[in-house]
Design a protein around this motif. Structure first.
Motif, PDB file in Angstrom:
ATOM      1  N   HIS A 103      -3.398   4.213   5.294  1.00  0.00           N
ATOM      2  CA  HIS A 103      -2.579   3.490   6.278  1.00  0.00           C
ATOM      3  C   HIS A 103      -3.279   3.415   7.629  1.00  0.00           C
ATOM      4  CE1 HIS A 103       1.582   3.705   4.123  1.00  0.00           C
ATOM      5  NE2 HIS A 103       0.619   3.251   3.348  1.00  0.00           N
ATOM      6  N   ASP A 104      -3.960   4.492   8.006  1.00  0.00           N
ATOM      7  CA  ASP A 104      -4.756   4.441   9.237  1.00  0.00           C
ATOM      8  C   ASP A 104      -5.920   3.476   9.091  1.00  0.00           C
ATOM      9  OD1 ASP A 104      -3.483   6.085  11.118  1.00  0.00           O
ATOM     10  OD2 ASP A 104      -4.290   7.903  10.215  1.00  0.00           O
ATOM     11  N   ARG A 105      -6.598   3.574   7.971  1.00  0.00           N
ATOM     12  CA  ARG A 105      -7.785   2.737   7.758  1.00  0.00           C
ATOM     13  C   ARG A 105      -7.453   1.246   7.805  1.00  0.00           C
ATOM     14  NH1 ARG A 105     -12.251   3.064   2.868  1.00  0.00           N
ATOM     15  NH2 ARG A 105     -13.210   1.044   3.258  1.00  0.00           N
ATOM     16  N   TYR A 106      -6.328   0.887   7.195  1.00  0.00           N
ATOM     17  CA  TYR A 106      -5.985  -0.534   7.093  1.00  0.00           C
ATOM     18  C   TYR A 106      -5.001  -0.996   8.161  1.00  0.00           C
ATOM     19  CZ  TYR A 106      -8.568  -0.455   2.725  1.00  0.00           C
ATOM     20  OH  TYR A 106      -9.562  -0.330   1.785  1.00  0.00           O
ATOM     21  N   GLU A 115      -8.661  -8.329   0.841  1.00  0.00           N
ATOM     22  CA  GLU A 115      -9.701  -7.662   0.057  1.00  0.00           C
ATOM     23  C   GLU A 115      -9.052  -6.673  -0.898  1.00  0.00           C
ATOM     24  OE1 GLU A 115     -11.294  -4.012   2.695  1.00  0.00           O
ATOM     25  OE2 GLU A 115     -11.423  -5.935   3.758  1.00  0.00           O
ATOM     26  N   PHE A 116      -9.818  -6.204  -1.871  1.00  0.00           N
ATOM     27  CA  PHE A 116      -9.326  -5.145  -2.747  1.00  0.00           C
ATOM     28  C   PHE A 116      -9.399  -3.834  -1.977  1.00  0.00           C
ATOM     29  CE2 PHE A 116     -10.873  -8.362  -5.795  1.00  0.00           C
ATOM     30  CZ  PHE A 116      -9.668  -8.603  -6.442  1.00  0.00           C
ATOM     31  N   LEU A 117      -8.287  -3.098  -1.959  1.00  0.00           N
ATOM     32  CA  LEU A 117      -8.176  -1.924  -1.108  1.00  0.00           C
ATOM     33  C   LEU A 117      -8.753  -0.686  -1.787  1.00  0.00           C
ATOM     34  CD1 LEU A 117      -4.533  -2.557   0.145  1.00  0.00           C
ATOM     35  CD2 LEU A 117      -6.691  -3.415   1.100  1.00  0.00           C
ATOM     36  N   ALA A 118      -9.111   0.289  -0.983  1.00  0.00           N
ATOM     37  CA  ALA A 118      -9.693   1.526  -1.490  1.00  0.00           C
ATOM     38  C   ALA A 118      -8.620   2.429  -2.083  1.00  0.00           C
ATOM     39  CB  ALA A 118     -10.418   2.257  -0.358  1.00  0.00           C
ATOM     40  N   ALA A 119      -9.051   3.395  -2.879  1.00  0.00           N
ATOM     41  CA  ALA A 119      -8.185   4.460  -3.366  1.00  0.00           C
ATOM     42  C   ALA A 119      -8.292   5.643  -2.419  1.00  0.00           C
ATOM     43  CB  ALA A 119      -8.585   4.863  -4.782  1.00  0.00           C
ATOM     44  N   GLY A 120      -7.243   6.463  -2.407  1.00  0.00           N
ATOM     45  CA  GLY A 120      -7.263   7.632  -1.539  1.00  0.00           C
ATOM     46  C   GLY A 120      -5.869   8.083  -1.170  1.00  0.00           C
ATOM     47  N   ALA A 121      -5.761   8.968  -0.209  1.00  0.00           N
ATOM     48  CA  ALA A 121      -4.475   9.473   0.254  1.00  0.00           C
ATOM     49  C   ALA A 121      -3.815   8.440   1.164  1.00  0.00           C
ATOM     50  CB  ALA A 121      -4.653  10.793   0.993  1.00  0.00           C
ATOM     51  N   LEU A 122      -2.518   8.262   1.010  1.00  0.00           N
ATOM     52  CA  LEU A 122      -1.830   7.208   1.754  1.00  0.00           C
ATOM     53  C   LEU A 122      -1.959   7.329   3.266  1.00  0.00           C
ATOM     54  CD1 LEU A 122       1.436   6.492  -0.250  1.00  0.00           C
ATOM     55  CD2 LEU A 122      -0.646   5.125  -0.109  1.00  0.00           C
ATOM     56  N   PRO A 123      -1.769   8.500   3.875  1.00  0.00           N
ATOM     57  CA  PRO A 123      -1.908   8.547   5.342  1.00  0.00           C
ATOM     58  C   PRO A 123      -3.271   8.068   5.819  1.00  0.00           C
ATOM     59  CG  PRO A 123      -0.830  10.532   4.542  1.00  0.00           C
ATOM     60  CD  PRO A 123      -1.342   9.808   3.327  1.00  0.00           C
ATOM     61  N   THR A 124      -4.302   8.449   5.095  1.00  0.00           N
ATOM     62  CA  THR A 124      -5.650   8.008   5.451  1.00  0.00           C
ATOM     63  C   THR A 124      -5.798   6.498   5.281  1.00  0.00           C
ATOM     64  OG1 THR A 124      -6.566  10.132   4.753  1.00  0.00           O
ATOM     65  CG2 THR A 124      -8.099   8.292   4.939  1.00  0.00           C
ATOM     66  N   VAL A 169       4.493  -9.948  17.323  1.00  0.00           N
ATOM     67  CA  VAL A 169       3.624  -9.270  16.367  1.00  0.00           C
ATOM     68  C   VAL A 169       4.369  -9.148  15.041  1.00  0.00           C
ATOM     69  CG1 VAL A 169       2.341  -7.172  15.813  1.00  0.00           C
ATOM     70  CG2 VAL A 169       2.510  -7.946  18.196  1.00  0.00           C
ATOM     71  N   VAL A 170       3.892  -9.853  14.013  1.00  0.00           N
ATOM     72  CA  VAL A 170       4.475  -9.723  12.680  1.00  0.00           C
ATOM     73  C   VAL A 170       3.750  -8.589  11.963  1.00  0.00           C
ATOM     74  CG1 VAL A 170       4.982 -10.833  10.489  1.00  0.00           C
ATOM     75  CG2 VAL A 170       5.067 -12.166  12.605  1.00  0.00           C
ATOM     76  N   ALA A 171       4.526  -7.608  11.470  1.00  0.00           N
ATOM     77  CA  ALA A 171       3.956  -6.436  10.802  1.00  0.00           C
ATOM     78  C   ALA A 171       4.498  -6.356   9.377  1.00  0.00           C
ATOM     79  CB  ALA A 171       4.301  -5.166  11.562  1.00  0.00           C
ATOM     80  N   GLU A 172       3.593  -6.301   8.400  1.00  0.00           N
ATOM     81  CA  GLU A 172       4.023  -6.266   7.002  1.00  0.00           C
ATOM     82  C   GLU A 172       3.091  -5.418   6.157  1.00  0.00           C
ATOM     83  OE1 GLU A 172       3.701 -10.115   5.045  1.00  0.00           O
ATOM     84  OE2 GLU A 172       2.288 -10.779   6.585  1.00  0.00           O
ATOM     85  N   ASN A 173       3.666  -4.788   5.147  1.00  0.00           N
ATOM     86  CA  ASN A 173       2.919  -4.002   4.169  1.00  0.00           C
ATOM     87  C   ASN A 173       2.535  -4.927   3.022  1.00  0.00           C
ATOM     88  OD1 ASN A 173       1.911  -1.898   2.535  1.00  0.00           O
ATOM     89  ND2 ASN A 173       3.948  -1.514   1.678  1.00  0.00           N
ATOM     90  N   HIS A 174       1.637  -5.851   3.308  1.00  0.00           N
ATOM     91  CA  HIS A 174       1.281  -6.927   2.380  1.00  0.00           C
ATOM     92  C   HIS A 174       0.034  -7.586   2.925  1.00  0.00           C
ATOM     93  CE1 HIS A 174       1.653 -11.067   0.652  1.00  0.00           C
ATOM     94  NE2 HIS A 174       2.161 -10.432  -0.374  1.00  0.00           N
ATOM     95  N   LEU A 198       0.848  -1.192   0.000  1.00  0.00           N
ATOM     96  CA  LEU A 198       0.000   0.000   0.000  1.00  0.00           C
ATOM     97  C   LEU A 198       0.886   1.245   0.000  1.00  0.00           C
ATOM     98  CD1 LEU A 198      -2.829   1.111   0.009  1.00  0.00           C
ATOM     99  CD2 LEU A 198      -2.930   0.814   2.481  1.00  0.00           C
ATOM    100  N   THR A 199       1.576   1.487  -1.133  1.00  0.00           N
ATOM    101  CA  THR A 199       2.362   2.700  -1.297  1.00  0.00           C
ATOM    102  C   THR A 199       1.864   3.531  -2.479  1.00  0.00           C
ATOM    103  OG1 THR A 199       4.037   1.426  -2.518  1.00  0.00           O
ATOM    104  CG2 THR A 199       4.448   1.830  -0.186  1.00  0.00           C
ATOM    105  N   SER A 200       0.673   3.216  -2.946  1.00  0.00           N
ATOM    106  CA  SER A 200       0.000   4.003  -3.971  1.00  0.00           C
ATOM    107  C   SER A 200      -1.443   4.209  -3.559  1.00  0.00           C
ATOM    108  CB  SER A 200       0.044   3.280  -5.322  1.00  0.00           C
ATOM    109  OG  SER A 200      -0.861   3.874  -6.229  1.00  0.00           O
ATOM    110  N   GLY A 201      -1.964   5.387  -3.868  1.00  0.00           N
ATOM    111  CA  GLY A 201      -3.357   5.675  -3.556  1.00  0.00           C
ATOM    112  C   GLY A 201      -4.311   5.406  -4.695  1.00  0.00           C
ATOM    113  N   TYR A 202      -3.845   4.741  -5.770  1.00  0.00           N
ATOM    114  CA  TYR A 202      -4.659   4.585  -6.968  1.00  0.00           C
ATOM    115  C   TYR A 202      -5.504   3.315  -7.015  1.00  0.00           C
ATOM    116  CZ  TYR A 202      -3.595   8.599  -9.971  1.00  0.00           C
ATOM    117  OH  TYR A 202      -3.535   9.841 -10.531  1.00  0.00           O
ATOM    118  N   GLY A 203      -5.606   2.619  -5.913  1.00  0.00           N
ATOM    119  CA  GLY A 203      -6.500   1.473  -5.879  1.00  0.00           C
ATOM    120  C   GLY A 203      -5.864   0.187  -6.367  1.00  0.00           C
TER     121      GLY A 203
END
Length: 337
Positions: free
Chosen positions: A318-321, A307-316, A271-276, A135-140
């Motif tokens: 990252h909080d959401r997910y 799930e398929f992730l939403a589009a939007g601004a990355l900070p938002t 706690v395993v933490a991953e951007n995946h 999740l390093t792009s906001g384009y969905g």
């Protein structure tokens, strides 16, 4: 229709514009421009076999820096990812070391079969370096590579690397070039945060490193989530929670010895933490290892949902997910009770 993005808590304004290429750096954080591009130029100055290749995304994978320095060793293949990787395989067969760059979604999804058959099965010395991981792009979903690690670690013979910051990317480029065989490396591009230099860190292919120790929580993390885990560990100190961080930049092969040693320490929440996605990535790799070796510990996973992730601004987003620093802290405090 996509569900609306959850509103942010009062007092924490977030960007509301979408960006295809967005920085993951926090305000005021130290950054370094285009670490991959500059590291590849430095490598090519020492090794004439090194080539740079892309599929119409040189500017967005920082390969334009290499193209300026070595135009005769730069290959622009156009919007044809299958052609990119097929050509890279052929050049590797002739003794070159091609670094083939594109977006992670295009390598892991669009060109998977070509990579599987012409690079992995043939054990070709191709380095696949891909921007916009997780999740390093906001384009969905079309540009969010939420499942690339699962796909690539399932490919026989493929080494998989997920670096944390600019410092590690600079060190990883010559390291993966020294490895004989195919490598898939996630890429953070543009203004990339600097974090690991503060910990005296040195990248070693296949090795995990304990960046800080702690009695109550152990974060096992890769990529940008190591940066978030370090931030969370510092923030948790205010609540008298002592957290350790084990950075695992090589997803395949796993540093099983380091992971087992760290997770076997009694009394800690792991706690395993991953951007995946939580399907098939670092979390399930660690969980499977612990189960096979009979290491029993309190275990949780933080990652992107299935799930398929939403589009939007990355900070938002990252909080959401749940992959922002604040979200990590909140989850850990809840789990600790």
């Amino acid at each position: 229709m996509k569900p609306p993005v959850s509103p942010m808590p009062a007092g924490k304004p977030k960007l509301t514009t979408s960006a295809m290429i967005a920085s993951i750096a926090s305000e005021g954080q130290r950054t370094k421009p285009a670490p991959f591009g500059h590291a590849l130029v430095a490598l090519a100055e020492q090794d004439p076999r090194v080539l740079g290749m892309t599929a119409d995304l040189g500017k967005y994978t920082d390969l334009h820096i290499f193209a300026k320095a070595f135009p005769e060793r730069h290959y622009q293949m156009g919007m044809a990812e299958q052609l990119l990787f097929g050509a890279a395989s052929g050049l590797a067969a002739e003794g070159f070391t091609p670094f083939a760059t594109t977006y992670a979604v295009f390598a892991s999804r669009r060109a998977y079969d070509v990579i599987h058959q012409t690079i992995a099965e043939e054990d070709r010395n191709v380095k696949i370096v891909c921007a916009l991981p997780g999740l390093t792009s906001g384009y969905g979903p079309s540009h969010q590579a939420a499942e690339d690690l699962a796909l690539m670690r399932a490919m026989p013979g493929m080494v998989v690397v997920d670096p944390c910051d600019a410092h590690e990317i600079e060190q990883a480029v010559p390291a993966i070039a020294s490895h004989q065989g195919p490598v898939y490396m996630r890429l953070l591009r543009g203004q990339v945060p600097l974090v690991l230099d503060e910990y005296g860190y040195r990248f070693e292919l296949g090795k995990a490193k304990l960046l800080r120790d702690g009695r109550e929580v152990l974060f096992v993390s890769s990529g940008l989530m190591t940066m978030r885990a370090l931030e969370a560990a510092k923030a948790l100190e205010k609540d008298r929670v002592d957290a350790a961080v084990l950075h695992v930049p090589t997803i395949k092969p796993l540093d099983t010895a380091a992971i087992l040693e760290a997770c076997a320490k009694p009394g800690r929440l792991v706690v395993v933490a991953e951007n995946h996605t939580v399907i098939g990535g670092l979390g399930e790799a660690v969980a499977g290892l612990l189960m096979r070796e009979g290491v029993h510990c309190a275990f949780r996973m933080i990652g992107l949902p299935d799930e398929f992730l939403a589009a939007g601004a990355l900070p938002t987003l990252h909080d959401r997910y749940g992959i922002s620093t604040e979200a990590l802290c909140g989850r850990v405090k809840t789990w600790l009770g």
